[in-house]
Design a protein around this motif. Structure first.
Motif, mmCIF file in Angstrom:
data_model
loop_
_atom_site.group_PDB
_atom_site.id
_atom_site.type_symbol
_atom_site.label_atom_id
_atom_site.label_comp_id
_atom_site.label_asym_id
_atom_site.label_seq_id
_atom_site.Cartn_x
_atom_site.Cartn_y
_atom_site.Cartn_z
ATOM 1 N N THR A 264 -27.894 49.523 47.633
ATOM 2 C CA THR A 264 -28.021 50.681 48.520
ATOM 3 C C THR A 264 -27.013 50.555 49.645
ATOM 4 O O THR A 264 -26.930 49.520 50.315
ATOM 5 N N TRP A 265 -26.231 51.586 49.823
ATOM 6 C CA TRP A 265 -25.194 51.573 50.851
ATOM 7 C C TRP A 265 -25.794 51.657 52.248
ATOM 8 O O TRP A 265 -26.628 52.505 52.547
ATOM 9 N N VAL A 266 -25.374 50.727 53.101
ATOM 10 C CA VAL A 266 -25.751 50.740 54.515
ATOM 11 C C VAL A 266 -24.480 50.917 55.325
ATOM 12 O O VAL A 266 -23.561 50.096 55.202
ATOM 13 N N PRO A 267 -24.369 51.991 56.099
ATOM 14 C CA PRO A 267 -23.142 52.207 56.883
ATOM 15 C C PRO A 267 -22.788 50.985 57.719
ATOM 16 O O PRO A 267 -23.647 50.360 58.337
ATOM 17 N N GLY A 268 -21.502 50.641 57.677
ATOM 18 C CA GLY A 268 -21.024 49.484 58.422
ATOM 19 C C GLY A 268 -21.029 48.188 57.639
ATOM 20 O O GLY A 268 -20.656 47.138 58.182
ATOM 21 N N THR A 269 -21.431 48.230 56.375
ATOM 22 C CA THR A 269 -21.419 47.019 55.550
ATOM 23 C C THR A 269 -19.990 46.487 55.399
ATOM 24 O O THR A 269 -19.066 47.237 55.098
ATOM 25 N N PHE A 270 -19.836 45.190 55.625
ATOM 26 C CA PHE A 270 -18.510 44.560 55.619
ATOM 27 C C PHE A 270 -18.291 43.847 54.288
ATOM 28 O O PHE A 270 -19.014 42.899 53.961
ATOM 29 N N ILE A 271 -17.301 44.316 53.521
ATOM 30 C CA ILE A 271 -16.929 43.653 52.265
ATOM 31 C C ILE A 271 -15.459 43.247 52.371
ATOM 32 O O ILE A 271 -14.571 44.106 52.420
ATOM 33 N N PRO A 272 -15.161 41.957 52.431
ATOM 34 C CA PRO A 272 -13.771 41.519 52.613
ATOM 35 C C PRO A 272 -12.914 41.738 51.361
ATOM 36 O O PRO A 272 -13.416 41.729 50.235
ATOM 37 N N HIS A 273 -11.616 41.908 51.597
ATOM 38 C CA HIS A 273 -10.664 41.945 50.489
ATOM 39 C C HIS A 273 -10.548 40.574 49.823
ATOM 40 O O HIS A 273 -10.587 40.448 48.621
ATOM 41 N N GLY A 274 -10.338 39.548 50.640
ATOM 42 C CA GLY A 274 -10.007 38.235 50.100
ATOM 43 C C GLY A 274 -8.523 38.136 49.807
ATOM 44 O O GLY A 274 -7.737 39.040 50.123
ATOM 45 N N LEU A 275 -8.109 37.045 49.214
ATOM 46 C CA LEU A 275 -6.695 36.819 48.908
ATOM 47 C C LEU A 275 -6.203 37.821 47.872
ATOM 48 O O LEU A 275 -6.927 38.197 46.953
ATOM 49 N N ALA A 276 -4.946 38.243 48.032
ATOM 50 C CA ALA A 276 -4.356 39.208 47.111
ATOM 51 C C ALA A 276 -3.779 38.499 45.890
ATOM 52 O O ALA A 276 -3.196 37.415 45.997
ATOM 53 N N VAL A 277 -3.937 39.123 44.732
ATOM 54 C CA VAL A 277 -3.440 38.545 43.479
ATOM 55 C C VAL A 277 -1.927 38.307 43.516
ATOM 56 O O VAL A 277 -1.471 37.225 43.100
ATOM 57 N N PRO A 278 -1.096 39.256 43.999
ATOM 58 C CA PRO A 278 0.347 38.976 44.015
ATOM 59 C C PRO A 278 0.722 37.797 44.901
ATOM 60 O O PRO A 278 1.691 37.082 44.608
ATOM 61 N N VAL A 279 -0.027 37.568 45.961
ATOM 62 C CA VAL A 279 0.226 36.406 46.812
ATOM 63 C C VAL A 279 -0.067 35.125 46.048
ATOM 64 O O VAL A 279 0.699 34.147 46.117
ATOM 65 N N LEU A 280 -1.157 35.112 45.292
ATOM 66 C CA LEU A 280 -1.494 33.941 44.479
ATOM 67 C C LEU A 280 -0.440 33.708 43.400
ATOM 68 O O LEU A 280 -0.094 32.560 43.100
ATOM 69 N N VAL A 281 0.068 34.796 42.820
ATOM 70 C CA VAL A 281 1.136 34.667 41.816
ATOM 71 C C VAL A 281 2.373 34.042 42.449
ATOM 72 O O VAL A 281 2.996 33.127 41.879
ATOM 73 N N ALA A 282 2.754 34.522 43.643
ATOM 74 C CA ALA A 282 3.938 33.992 44.323
ATOM 75 C C ALA A 282 3.765 32.515 44.651
ATOM 76 O O ALA A 282 4.690 31.712 44.463
ATOM 77 N N ILE A 283 2.583 32.139 45.144
ATOM 78 C CA ILE A 283 2.330 30.733 45.460
ATOM 79 C C ILE A 283 2.383 29.888 44.186
ATOM 80 O O ILE A 283 2.957 28.784 44.179
ATOM 81 N N GLY A 284 1.801 30.399 43.109
ATOM 82 C CA GLY A 284 1.855 29.682 41.838
ATOM 83 C C GLY A 284 3.281 29.479 41.351
ATOM 84 O O GLY A 284 3.644 28.389 40.897
#
Length: 428
Positions: A264-284
């Motif tokens: 159930t959606w609660v206004p203001g709920t915080f869901i982080p992005h986290g690390l981006a896949v292209p950044v992980l590819v570049a680091i790899g």
């Protein structure tokens, strides 16, 4: 402060850097990056050093950082590649046509194998182009400047020829993850797990290196220096994860995610992005190329050629084959970068990769790669890519027009080469 006190402070700083075994140019580059970030943040009223802007900055840096890894090896062998942007462009058009036109007819829409075929095709096409140019340079003795300058024109024209100048879209849904954005982030939990594993790997590598040095009787860092390096490295990893997790999904997207999961959606709920896949590819890619450069016979041959081509050939190194493989690797990395750039735009365009050669070369040189050959680091080049992208991103944020951005990038490149020349002169 007196002159003697200043000299003492300088000598103390130099001794500390020697104990830490840190390249002074790396410290200078980190200082320059910090100054750039603080300056743009001040001028933008605090808009630059926000989780949102830093997350986007990391995604924008990924494709340049991937190509900069290959450019280091090219320049180390005393060559240059001016065609990387054009190779990215033509490779991007090829994989765009594959995903939008050919593979849907053969496999159906959103087939699980589509994105894998596209990535493999990008690496193969880019690698084949690189090998062709490398063969011309190595076996026909045509200067790399001329071959890749011609390649810049040829492959840019070929990118237009593939679709007669038309933009190709959209890309496969799974493929779009390589470009970052909402679909291309791994979330908070996976980011912290990955960050923890990275910290453990860093500590294990430092411990193994110290034990290996002691076993063979080589000098080791003082314990305070070892602890400082470990704290800085672990802090950088955890700080990066924290920033990535501080950037939330937009409210509409977050609501959809929660409702699709049955919540159930609660206004203001915080869901982080986290690390981006292209950044992980570049680091790899950076880790793989670093191991290739420092821990393999091929890498040692590359640096030997850059140090003294004649001596390398007399010692039994097949210099022609090595140079051809270096350009083939450069082309393959252009293919990886094309996947990131195309996925990020969700389209293959003729303009993709325009002027990227300037940013890639600048990133490598700023990162400490000498145009005289024989010296360069992958980590430095990736940090140089972040410096270049920070300049561009900051200028865009301040509303600086494109011509002025190009002027600044050109001046930075010239300054970096001059500083490298001065540094090499003092080292002699």
């Amino acid at each position: 402060m007196s002159a003697s006190a200043m000299r003492g402070l300088g000598q103390g700083s130099g001794a500390a850097l020697r104990a830490l075994e840190v390249d002074p140019r790396l410290v200078g580059m980190l200082g320059a990056l910090l100054a750039i970030w603080l300056g743009f943040d001040l001028l933008s009223g605090g808009a630059f050093l926000t989780p949102r802007n830093l997350w986007n900055l990391s995604v924008q840096t990924a494709s340049i950082a991937v190509m900069a890894c290959g450019m280091v090896l090219v320049i180390v062998t005393r060559n240059i590649d001016l065609s990387v942007g054009a190779i990215l462009g033509v490779t991007g058009m090829v994989i765009g046509v594959l995903q939008a036109r050919l593979l849907p007819e053969l496999l159906g829409l959103e087939h699980p194998a589509t994105w894998l075929i596209a990535v493999l095709a990008a690496v193969l096409v880019g690698g084949a182009i690189g090998l062709l140019q490398g063969a011309l340079i190595a076996w026909l003795a045509i200067p790399s400047f001329i071959v890749t300058l011609g390649g810049l024109l040829v492959w840019r024209g070929a990118a237009w020829w593939v679709t007669q100048g038309q933009t190709v879209a959209p890309m496969d849904g799974r493929f779009r993850m390589l470009g970052g954005g909402i679909e291309g982030a791994i979330g908070a939990t996976a980011s912290w797990i990955l960050g923890g594993l990275a910290c453990a790997a860093i500590l294990a590598a430092l411990l193994a290196s110290r034990r290996r040095r002691l076993r063979f009787g080589f000098p080791v860092r003082p314990l305070w220096a070892e602890a400082t390096v470990a704290i800085l490295a672990v802090g950088a990893v955890l700080g990066t994860v924290a920033v990535a997790n501080a950037y939330p999904l937009p409210a509409g997207i977050a609501r959809r995610v929660i409702e699709e999961a049955g919540g159930t959606w609660v206004p203001g709920t915080f869901i982080p992005h986290g690390l981006a896949v292209p950044v992980l590819v570049a680091i790899g890619v950076g880790i793989v190329i670093t191991v290739l450069a420092l821990r393999t016979r091929f890498g040692r041959a590359v640096f030997a050629i850059g140090g003294n081509p004649e001596a390398a050939e007399l010692s039994g190194i097949n210099t022609r084959r090595t140079i051809m493989l270096v350009f083939g690797l450069m082309g393959a990395l252009c293919g990886v970068a094309a996947c990131i750039a195309t996925a990020r735009l969700n389209a293959a365009t003729n303009a993709a990769g325009s002027l990227d050669e300037l940013y890639v070369i600048a990133a490598a040189v700023i990162g400490g790669t000498s145009l005289a050959g024989g010296a360069g680091t992958i980590a430095g080049a990736m940090l140089g890519a972040l410096v270049m992208q920070s300049l561009q991103s900051g200028m865009v944020l301040l509303g600086v027009d494109a011509p002025m951005q190009n002027i600044v990038v050109g001046l930075v490149l010239v300054l970096a080469v001059w500083l490298d020349t001065v540094y090499r002169g003092r080292m002699r």
